[in-house]
Design an enzyme around this catalytic site. Structure first.
Site, PDB file in Angstrom:
ATOM      1  N   TYR A   1      -3.789 -36.593   2.730  1.00  0.00           N
ATOM      2  CA  TYR A   1      -4.341 -37.837   3.308  1.00  0.00           C
ATOM      3  C   TYR A   1      -5.244 -37.544   4.510  1.00  0.00           C
ATOM      4  O   TYR A   1      -6.320 -38.138   4.650  1.00  0.00           O
ATOM      5  CB  TYR A   1      -3.181 -38.751   3.709  1.00  0.00           C
TER       6      TYR A   1
ATOM      7  N   SER B   1     -10.798 -44.680   7.354  1.00  0.00           N
ATOM      8  CA  SER B   1     -10.357 -45.712   6.399  1.00  0.00           C
ATOM      9  C   SER B   1     -11.374 -46.047   5.319  1.00  0.00           C
ATOM     10  O   SER B   1     -11.017 -46.685   4.326  1.00  0.00           O
ATOM     11  CB  SER B   1      -9.985 -46.990   7.139  1.00  0.00           C
TER      12      SER B   1
ATOM     13  N   LYS C   1     -10.435 -44.998   1.991  1.00  0.00           N
ATOM     14  CA  LYS C   1      -9.390 -45.710   1.230  1.00  0.00           C
ATOM     15  C   LYS C   1      -9.958 -46.456   0.028  1.00  0.00           C
ATOM     16  O   LYS C   1      -9.307 -46.566  -1.002  1.00  0.00           O
ATOM     17  CB  LYS C   1      -8.676 -46.714   2.154  1.00  0.00           C
TER      18      LYS C   1
ATOM     19  N   TYR D   1     -10.202 -54.679   8.526  1.00  0.00           N
ATOM     20  CA  TYR D   1      -8.915 -54.845   9.232  1.00  0.00           C
ATOM     21  C   TYR D   1      -8.556 -56.324   9.339  1.00  0.00           C
ATOM     22  O   TYR D   1      -8.934 -57.106   8.471  1.00  0.00           O
ATOM     23  CB  TYR D   1      -8.973 -54.188  10.630  1.00  0.00           C
TER      24      TYR D   1
ATOM     25  N   VAL E   1     -11.917 -46.015  11.658  1.00  0.00           N
ATOM     26  CA  VAL E   1     -11.777 -45.859  13.113  1.00  0.00           C
ATOM     27  C   VAL E   1     -12.729 -44.816  13.714  1.00  0.00           C
ATOM     28  O   VAL E   1     -12.822 -44.698  14.926  1.00  0.00           O
ATOM     29  CB  VAL E   1     -10.325 -45.529  13.540  1.00  0.00           C
TER      30      VAL E   1
HETATM   31  N1  GLU Z   1      -6.883 -41.652   9.312  1.00  0.00           N
HETATM   32  C1  GLU Z   1      -6.708 -42.880   9.995  1.00  0.00           C
HETATM   33  C2  GLU Z   1      -5.249 -43.266  10.083  1.00  0.00           C
HETATM   34  O1  GLU Z   1      -4.556 -43.186   9.137  1.00  0.00           O
HETATM   35  C3  GLU Z   1      -7.498 -43.941   9.322  1.00  0.00           C
HETATM   36  C4  GLU Z   1      -7.391 -45.248  10.032  1.00  0.00           C
HETATM   37  C5  GLU Z   1      -8.604 -46.090   9.938  1.00  0.00           C
HETATM   38  O2  GLU Z   1      -9.733 -45.632   9.878  1.00  0.00           O
HETATM   39  O3  GLU Z   1      -8.379 -47.317   9.958  1.00  0.00           O
HETATM   40  O4  GLU Z   1      -4.766 -43.655  11.108  1.00  0.00           O
END
Ligand code: GLU
Length: 309
Positions: free
Chosen positions: A193, A65, A68, A245, A263
């Site tokens: 992604y 994440s 992102k 989060y 994560v």
């Molecule tokens: N690639 C992970 C997903 O989409 C990223 C989630 C994360 O790191 O919060 O579930």
């Protein structure tokens, strides 16, 4: 006062490391389940080029994440603010990162922000280019530039492992496609992604990227403005409101710095005007944040008054 030496940092790492036992590594992406839960590392990158670090600093993590916030910066530059925010919102959700709940109850079905999976998938959808390879290479080049490290690449095993198991993200994509928020083939978007999330680096590189955000998009070492200051400002604001989060509120109160976690156990911090932080600690708490990483930041924030509030 700032933390000056790697020895000082080592002391905090030893203290925080005691908490790794309270967490668990993510295993919904099977490859991530292979991480060593006892690890903890940190790097701090200052604008004058000094970098102090402690712990297992050479261990690489996939961004997950954390990517992102970088893809958001990239599409804001590619597409402009108006285009991006017509398709993804600016509000925190209070829900887990992969929740579908609000998508169904909001009209139009526009994801609430770019840090939850639904929003991040829309952001990745906006990366320009003719093919997945082309779009991915553009993003990767941007990330290499941010870290000033041309050797950064992605981990094929982790990307494949997520691609093969990403049914919840597939569901989000199909929902978004039904509502015309995304228009491309779902498998193509997931391919891009999952590669984006699998971009891999150590905490030193991560701290270097955090530094660029901290310094309003300018690399203080090369003098290059890598992203406009407005883009960096928007990214840091999202990091504060929804970077950690659904623990972002508590994190803002207790630690008070813009940060984004993933994560894999990574956390990128950007202390405005001061320095960048990269952390890796794969044992996660129940919200998905590195349990020892948060402890470490708490210790640093208290000792060096890092809160921006
Ligand atoms: N690639 C992970 C997903 O989409 C990223 C989630 C994360 O790191 O919060 O579930």
């Amino acid at each position: 006062m700032l933390c000056q030496t790697s020895d000082e940092l080592q002391h905090f790492v030893e203290e925080a490391k005691k908490h790794t036992k309270e967490g668990k590594v993510a295993n919904y992406i099977p490859e991530l389940g292979k991480a060593n839960p006892d690890q903890l590392s940190i790097a701090i990158h200052y604008p004058d080029g000094r970098c102090i670090s402690a712990g297992d600093i050479q261990t690489k993590m996939t961004l997950q994440s954390i990517s992102k916030v970088i893809s958001l910066a990239f599409v804001l530059m590619d597409r402009g603010f108006r285009y991006v925010f017509e398709r993804v919102g600016m509000e925190p959700t209070g829900d887990p990162f992969n929740s579908i709940a609000k998508l169904e109850t909001m009209a139009p079905a526009k994801p609430l922000n770019p840090m939850i999976n639904a929003g991040a998938l829309v952001v990745t959808h906006m990366i320009k280019g003719d093919t997945v390879q082309d779009r991915f290479n553009r993003l990767l080049r941007f990330i290499r530039g941010l870290a000033d490290d041309p050797s950064i690449d992605y981990c094929e095993r982790v990307a494949r492992s997520e691609f093969e198991t990403a049914d919840l993200n597939r569901a989000l994509c199909y929902f978004l496609k039904q509502h015309h928020i995304i228009t491309e083939d779902v498998e193509t978007l997931l391919d891009l992604y999952t590669k984006q999330c699998a971009i891999e680096m150590n905490c030193l590189d991560l701290a270097r990227i955090g530094l660029i955000f901290a310094m309003d998009g300018k690399d203080p070492l090369t003098g290059k403005q890598i992203m406009p200051d407005d883009v960096a400002r928007i990214c840091k604001t999202f990091m504060v409101t929804c970077g950690m989060y659904n623990a972002s509120g508590e994190f803002a109160i207790k630690i008070g710095i813009p940060a984004k976690s993933g994560v894999s156990g990574g956390i990128m911090g950007a202390v405005p005007g001061r320095f960048g932080i990269g952390i890796y600690g794969p044992a996660l708490d129940d919200k998905g944040n590195s349990v020892a990483g948060i402890k470490l930041l708490e210790l640093l924030s208290k000792n060096y008054q890092l809160s921006m509030f």
